[in-house]
Design a protein around this motif. Sequence first.
Motif: not given
Length: 364
Positions: A3, A22, A34-35, A40, A42, A67-70, A96-97
């Motif tokens: 993420s 999104t 996925a959350t 969030v 995806v 990829v997950e964006f927060v 997050v990463d």
Amino acid sequence: MLSIGIVGLPNVGKSTLFNALTRKGVLIANYPFATIDPSVGVVAVPDHRLEALSKMSQSQKTIPAAVEFVDIAGLVKGASEGEGLGNQFLQHIREVDAIAEVVRVFDDEDVHHVAGSVDPRYDIEVIDLELVQADLQSAEKRLDRVERDSKGGEKEIIAERDVLRKIIPALKAGKPARSVALDSKEKDSAKGLHLLTMKPVLYILNRKSGVVNVDAEGGERWRELKDYLEASGSQYVFVDAGVENELGDVHSDEKADFRRELGVAEDGINALIKGGYELLDLISFFTTGEKESRAWTIKRGSSAPEAGAAIHTDFREKFIRAEVVHWDKLLEAGGWAKAREKGVLRTEGKEYIVQDGDVMEFKV
């Protein structure tokens, strides 16, 4: 799934950008872990190679990498001291990463800037300083503890102590932890510290159509920003978040015309997603067939069994070999059977390091 946290000062276009992102969302059903959360998203990684493979195989389904964006709460000065939503903001970044930092590069009297005037280099400094201060607090606390514990002679504790002794002076000088030269063993020790400024950063330079943009103006503000980005070796992309958000409802065939009308040459969202994927040091390999063509996400440098585990854990444990062909060679041949006939299909073993763009079939 890895993420990326979207951060930025208030009124820089962070929420507009997240909304635009999104709209490129993928079906959560294909990514069971996925959350499901309003903050969030995806997001599908655009990839012309996958589209070409799917067309060749006449696949019923095409599943892109994701990829997950927060969307992380807006930061204010003093966050490291708990100002605003400071503690919550910092905790979200820890989870997050990587970090995508939205930096406003446009002047607009109708959109108030929290500092009173637009200065992108200063905005970056504000956020960097808050993250550095938060890291310094936690690193110094941790060093106090490991200094005592290291007297027991345990190698891991001593390694952590030595890394902290290297990192803390940089933090005190206002520099991020990632600016400290560490060897691979030291990097492993540093991972356990969960420092915010060890995370890779992608700067999103948010322009706005129809107003003065700092880069187009080419003055002192742009020179300072450019010098900083180049000196720090930072990755950055340009996005017009407002335009990209508006284009979310426009049919793909008409988007190019709208972009031309608005003076926005490139798809900034696609550049951002690809930039985020590269920032996380990820690559894609593919599987393709009549049922589905799919892009699988792995870390660069992964072996064939590690890549197989992205599909199913059994593929790592029971791996025998993999048949591999690069995507363009497969397209050139016109299919798997023809690629085998032409001798472009290779058999690879456990030691093989998977390359970006490989098409693979695993034998277990």
